[in-house]
Structure formats: structure tokens, C-alpha cells
Design an enzyme around this catalytic site. Structure first.
Site, PDB file in Angstrom:
ATOM      1  N   LYS A 167      -5.178  -9.118 -49.865  1.00  0.00           N
ATOM      2  CA  LYS A 167      -4.065  -8.485 -49.149  1.00  0.00           C
ATOM      3  C   LYS A 167      -4.500  -7.523 -48.057  1.00  0.00           C
ATOM      4  O   LYS A 167      -3.691  -7.134 -47.231  1.00  0.00           O
ATOM      5  CB  LYS A 167      -3.106  -7.806 -50.130  1.00  0.00           C
ATOM      6  CG  LYS A 167      -3.709  -6.721 -50.988  1.00  0.00           C
ATOM      7  CD  LYS A 167      -2.631  -6.138 -51.880  1.00  0.00           C
ATOM      8  CE  LYS A 167      -3.150  -5.767 -53.242  1.00  0.00           C
ATOM      9  NZ  LYS A 167      -4.455  -5.098 -53.289  1.00  0.00           N
TER      10      LYS A 167
ATOM     11  N   LYS B 263     -11.473 -15.778 -51.440  1.00  0.00           N
ATOM     12  CA  LYS B 263     -10.199 -15.438 -52.068  1.00  0.00           C
ATOM     13  C   LYS B 263      -9.197 -14.905 -51.026  1.00  0.00           C
ATOM     14  O   LYS B 263      -9.590 -14.226 -50.092  1.00  0.00           O
ATOM     15  CB  LYS B 263     -10.508 -14.354 -53.106  1.00  0.00           C
ATOM     16  CG  LYS B 263      -9.359 -13.786 -53.857  1.00  0.00           C
ATOM     17  CD  LYS B 263      -9.863 -12.771 -54.876  1.00  0.00           C
ATOM     18  CE  LYS B 263      -9.762 -11.345 -54.356  1.00  0.00           C
ATOM     19  NZ  LYS B 263      -8.514 -10.673 -54.665  1.00  0.00           N
TER      20      LYS B 263
ATOM     21  N   LYS C  36     -17.772  -6.351 -51.784  1.00  0.00           N
ATOM     22  CA  LYS C  36     -17.153  -5.331 -50.921  1.00  0.00           C
ATOM     23  C   LYS C  36     -18.182  -4.436 -50.225  1.00  0.00           C
ATOM     24  O   LYS C  36     -17.830  -3.691 -49.313  1.00  0.00           O
ATOM     25  CB  LYS C  36     -16.168  -4.482 -51.727  1.00  0.00           C
ATOM     26  CG  LYS C  36     -14.909  -5.267 -52.101  1.00  0.00           C
ATOM     27  CD  LYS C  36     -13.775  -4.395 -52.564  1.00  0.00           C
ATOM     28  CE  LYS C  36     -12.514  -5.250 -52.711  1.00  0.00           C
ATOM     29  NZ  LYS C  36     -11.373  -4.579 -53.255  1.00  0.00           N
TER      30      LYS C  36
HETATM   31  N1  AQP Z   1      -6.155 -14.539 -54.269  1.00  0.00           N
HETATM   32  C1  AQP Z   1      -5.698 -14.241 -55.471  1.00  0.00           C
HETATM   33  N2  AQP Z   1      -5.320 -15.228 -56.321  1.00  0.00           N
HETATM   34  C2  AQP Z   1      -4.846 -14.928 -57.557  1.00  0.00           C
HETATM   35  N3  AQP Z   1      -4.724 -13.666 -58.029  1.00  0.00           N
HETATM   36  C3  AQP Z   1      -5.083 -12.664 -57.209  1.00  0.00           C
HETATM   37  N4  AQP Z   1      -5.102 -11.321 -57.361  1.00  0.00           N
HETATM   38  C4  AQP Z   1      -5.558 -10.727 -56.239  1.00  0.00           C
HETATM   39  N5  AQP Z   1      -5.871 -11.683 -55.333  1.00  0.00           N
HETATM   40  C5  AQP Z   1      -5.590 -12.883 -55.906  1.00  0.00           C
HETATM   41  C6  AQP Z   1      -4.672 -10.643 -58.571  1.00  0.00           C
HETATM   42  O1  AQP Z   1      -3.711  -9.647 -58.226  1.00  0.00           O
HETATM   43  C7  AQP Z   1      -3.897  -8.510 -59.051  1.00  0.00           C
HETATM   44  C8  AQP Z   1      -4.014  -7.257 -58.250  1.00  0.00           C
HETATM   45  O2  AQP Z   1      -5.149  -7.204 -57.482  1.00  0.00           O
HETATM   46  P1  AQP Z   1      -5.610  -5.841 -56.811  1.00  0.00           P
HETATM   47  O3  AQP Z   1      -4.943  -5.605 -55.550  1.00  0.00           O
HETATM   48  O4  AQP Z   1      -5.476  -4.718 -57.753  1.00  0.00           O
HETATM   49  O5  AQP Z   1      -7.105  -6.076 -56.574  1.00  0.00           O
HETATM   50  P2  AQP Z   1      -7.844  -7.194 -55.819  1.00  0.00           P
HETATM   51  O6  AQP Z   1      -8.064  -8.309 -56.770  1.00  0.00           O
HETATM   52  O7  AQP Z   1      -9.021  -6.511 -55.221  1.00  0.00           O
HETATM   53  O8  AQP Z   1      -6.859  -7.700 -54.685  1.00  0.00           O
HETATM   54  P3  AQP Z   1      -7.168  -7.884 -53.135  1.00  0.00           P
HETATM   55  O9  AQP Z   1      -6.002  -8.564 -52.547  1.00  0.00           O
HETATM   56  O10 AQP Z   1      -8.500  -8.539 -52.913  1.00  0.00           O
HETATM   57  O11 AQP Z   1      -7.190  -6.387 -52.682  1.00  0.00           O
HETATM   58  P4  AQP Z   1      -7.706  -5.755 -51.357  1.00  0.00           P
HETATM   59  O12 AQP Z   1      -7.812  -6.803 -50.300  1.00  0.00           O
HETATM   60  O13 AQP Z   1      -6.664  -4.736 -51.024  1.00  0.00           O
HETATM   61  O14 AQP Z   1      -9.012  -5.128 -51.713  1.00  0.00           O
HETATM   62  C9  AQP Z   1      -5.097  -8.772 -59.929  1.00  0.00           C
HETATM   63  O15 AQP Z   1      -4.624  -9.253 -61.163  1.00  0.00           O
HETATM   64  C10 AQP Z   1      -5.822  -9.855 -59.192  1.00  0.00           C
HETATM   65  O16 AQP Z   1      -6.574 -10.675 -60.049  1.00  0.00           O
END
Ligand code: AQP
Length: 335
Positions: free
Chosen positions: A202, A199, A116
Site C-alpha cells: 500500500k 507483493k 525494507k
Molecule cells: N499483497 C498482499 N496480499 C495479501 N495480503 C496482504 N497483506 C499486506 N499486503 C498483502 C496483509 O495485510 C495485513 C496488513 O499489512 P500491514 O500493512 O500491517 O503490513 P504489510 O504487510 O507490511 O503491508 P504493506 O502493504 O506492504 O505495507 P507498507 O507498504 O505500508 O509497508 C497483513 O495481514 C498482511 O499480511
């Protein structure tokens, strides 16, 4: 089984961007599966979301929307505690106590922090982004959590949580349960549709990289149709050689419960177009009742607000004994 005899499960998602089929596969569907076997706390971790700047008005609305999506996906609010992290001050209080027992070296090794902050200079990297795994450790340890269902990307953060718990228990006597992770066999890491080396996230600025749970059926079909695959004829499950196709099979398996390898055999003689067509229909059909429930819930905002308030009260009550014990063992005078 009553909650008193059930092991505690904690999990949360940051209210940033749009919940995607990656979050469904890696987290939400497992929460639904496990909710009756565990005493569950499902948190909307809003304090984590501000590690990246959020537009205040959109942010508030999104927190409510995430609560509705938790329920719409199948979390029973009568059986589990659903709450906003910022409504339970014990999370930030414990974070400070843990911060003083965490090391810069171990936080610097976090791959998510490195990803990040790639290409950024120290002058533009927020301290919150660096420290966020300690807040996550506090979230989990406050409730004497035994199980944390997360996607594969959170494995390293969970390991850090365990290390901090073990360290604190060693220094101050038993304080925290050392939690275990729950990683799904299929769908622990759903990849970006346009760039399967990364990955699915969102907050991705390119909406074609993900399918949001609230996308319209037409948008879902279009995004799956455009997903990057390869020119090899037929379907095989080879994550290294054919990451795009493997990703589609993983998504398919997460929605139907079939193994990606078995799906590959079923589609062996068919092409990418057939796989994409069927996968899109599986997703659209699975999410149709979710979307209906979501829209119904969002017409009853008072209910959602009351539920979150009630959840926070219950969570705060449950968190206080651990927070107080930590203060006491560290030598603070009682208030
Ligand atoms: N691509 C993925 N595949 C499987 N599991 C996923 N998780 C996130 N992306 C995937 C799981 O969802 C939960 C919540 O994640 P989070 O939003 O708290 O944090 P993150 O992993 O940083 O998710 P993002 O989507 O990448 O967030 P942004 O883009 O907003 O920074 C966790 O259990 C994660 O493993």
C-alpha cells in the site's frame, strides 16, 4: 455465542499508504468472515506505521480513514473492538518486556526487514524497523489471542511471536496463549500489478502497482487493463510460469470465492483482455457499496472518534491483566 466463550482473534493493519485489494484479499475479507465466530479485536497499528517516516497531518487523517474503511468493509463495531494501537499504552509497555526476551539473531533473519532495508546503510535504518516484529508480538500476546488472520508475508513474524511466547512461558510459567495463524487459501499473497514478482504494497510509490479500495471505478479499470501478463494465448493457472495471469486469477478468486484453477478453466479459450475486463467489473461492483458506506462514515467524524475511544478503553482493560502478570512474574514490585 457470547464473547466470554469465544476464542480471541486479533489482527491489525498499519495506517500507511492506501488500503489495497491485497489487504482486502489477505486480511479484511477474512476478518469479516470470522468476526461472529471469534471475540475480535481489530487494531489500526499506528505505532507500526512510524517505522517509516509519516507526514503528521496526513497520518492523523489516515488513521481515521482506516477506521472508516474497517467498518465500511463490513466489520460490525458493536460486535468487535476497533481501536488505535497508540491509544492503548499496554502495547508499548509489553514490547519492552518482550524486547528483553528477544534476540538480535532472530530479528535479523526477518525477510521483511531485509527487504525494507535493502540498499540502505546502518546509519539510515531505524531501530523501529528492526524491532517492529516484537511490537507485533506484544499486540497479539496481550489479549491471549488464539487466532491471527494475516497474509502470507506475516507468517514469519507470527512464528517469532509464537517463539517468544513459548520462551517466556518456559522461563516465567504460563503467561501467554501461543497463537495460531489463519492464512486464506486464495489471496494470501496478492502481487504487484506491474511487477508480479513482488507483493502488492500500500505504500508503493508507483500507484499502478496496486488497486486501492478507494480508487475510482475508472482508475480501477485502467490499472487492471494495464496489469502485466504475458503473450501466451488462452488462460491457464500456472503461478510459476505465468505469474501475472495467476495473480489476476487469485484476485478474481478472492473477490468471488471461486478457485483460481476453476476460473482458469472458465477462461481457457478467452484472452487476457476478456479476463481483465471481467475482473475489473467484479472489483468495481464489489467495492461500490464499500465506497458509499465509507464516504457516509467520513461525514460523521465525531462518531468515528468516539468509537475509537471506546474501543481503546475496552482494549486497555482487557490488556492489563496480562501486562500486570508479566511484570509480576518477571519480579517487578507492584506499583
Ligand atoms: N499483497 C498482499 N496480499 C495479501 N495480503 C496482504 N497483506 C499486506 N499486503 C498483502 C496483509 O495485510 C495485513 C496488513 O499489512 P500491514 O500493512 O500491517 O503490513 P504489510 O504487510 O507490511 O503491508 P504493506 O502493504 O506492504 O505495507 P507498507 O507498504 O505500508 O509497508 C497483513 O495481514 C498482511 O499480511
Amino acid at each position: 455465542m457470547s464473547h466470554e466463550t469465544q476464542p480471541v482473534l486479533f489482527s491489525g493493519i498499519q495506517p500507511s499508504g492506501h488500503l489495497t485489494i491485497g489487504h482486502y484479499a489477505g486480511a479484511l475479507r477474512n476478518w469479516v468472515r470470522l468476526q461472529h465466530e471469534y471475540d475480535c479485536l481489530f487494531c489500526i497499528v499506528d505505532l507500526h506505521a512510524i517505522t517509516v517516516r509519516q507526514d503528521p497531518a496526513t497520518f492523523a487523517e489516515r488513521c481515521l480513514s482506516f477506521a472508516a474503511q474497517y467498518i465500511a468493509v463490513g466489520i460490525d463495531p458493536q460486535a468487535s473492538t476497533i481501536f488505535l494501537q497508540s491509544h492503548v499504552p499496554a502495547h508499548t509497555e509489553l514490547t519492552w518486556l518482550l524486547n528483553c526476551n528477544a534476540y538480535v539473531g532472530e530479528l535479523s533473519r526477518m525477510t521483511q526487514f531485509k527487504a525494507k532495508t535493502q540498499g540502505k546503510t546502518d546509519k539510515t535504518i531505524g531501530v523501529g524497523l528492526f524491532d517492529y516484529p516484537v511490537l507485533m508480538a506484544a499486540d497479539i500476546l496481550l489479549y491471549q489471542t488464539q487466532l491471527v488472520p494475516v497474509g502470507a508475508d506475516q507468517k514469519q513474524h507470527l512464528e517469532l511471536t509464537r517463539d517468544i511466547a513459548i520462551r517466556m512461558n518456559h522461563h516465567y510459567g504460563p503467561l501467554f496463549t501461543v497463537p495460531e495463524g489463519f492464512f486464506p487459501e486464495v489471496g494470501a499473497r496478492i502481487m504487484s500489478l506491474q511487477d508480479p514478482a513482488n507483493k502488492m504494497s500500500k505504500s508503493d510509490p508507483n500507484a499502478n502497482n496496486y488497486v486501492a479500495l478507494l480508487d475510482s471505478p475508472e482508475t480501477m479499470r485502467k490499472k487492471i487493463r494495464r496489469a502485466v501478463t504475458d503473450a501466451t494465448p488462452g488462460i491457464t493457472y500456472e503461478p510459476d510460469a505465468r505469474p501475472g495471469v495467476a495473480n489476476l486469477l487469485n484476485i478474481y478468486g478472492a473477490f468471488t470465492g471461486e478457485s483460481p484453477a476453476a476460473l482458469a478453466e472458465r477462461y481457457a479459450d478467452k484472452g487476457n483482455a476478456a479476463l481483465k475486463h471481467d475482473l475489473a467489473e467484479v472489483i468495481v461492483e464489489a467495492l461500490q457499496p464499500f465506497q458509499q458506506r465509507y464516504h457516509d462514515l467520513m461525514t460523521n467524524r465525531d462518531y468515528l472518534v468516539a468509537l475509537l475511544r471506546q474501543g481503546a478503553q475496552s482494549a486497555q482493560q482487557r490488556a492489563l491483566p496480562t501486562l500486570r502478570a508479566t511484570y509480576e512474574r518477571m519480579g517487578f514490585l507492584p506499583a
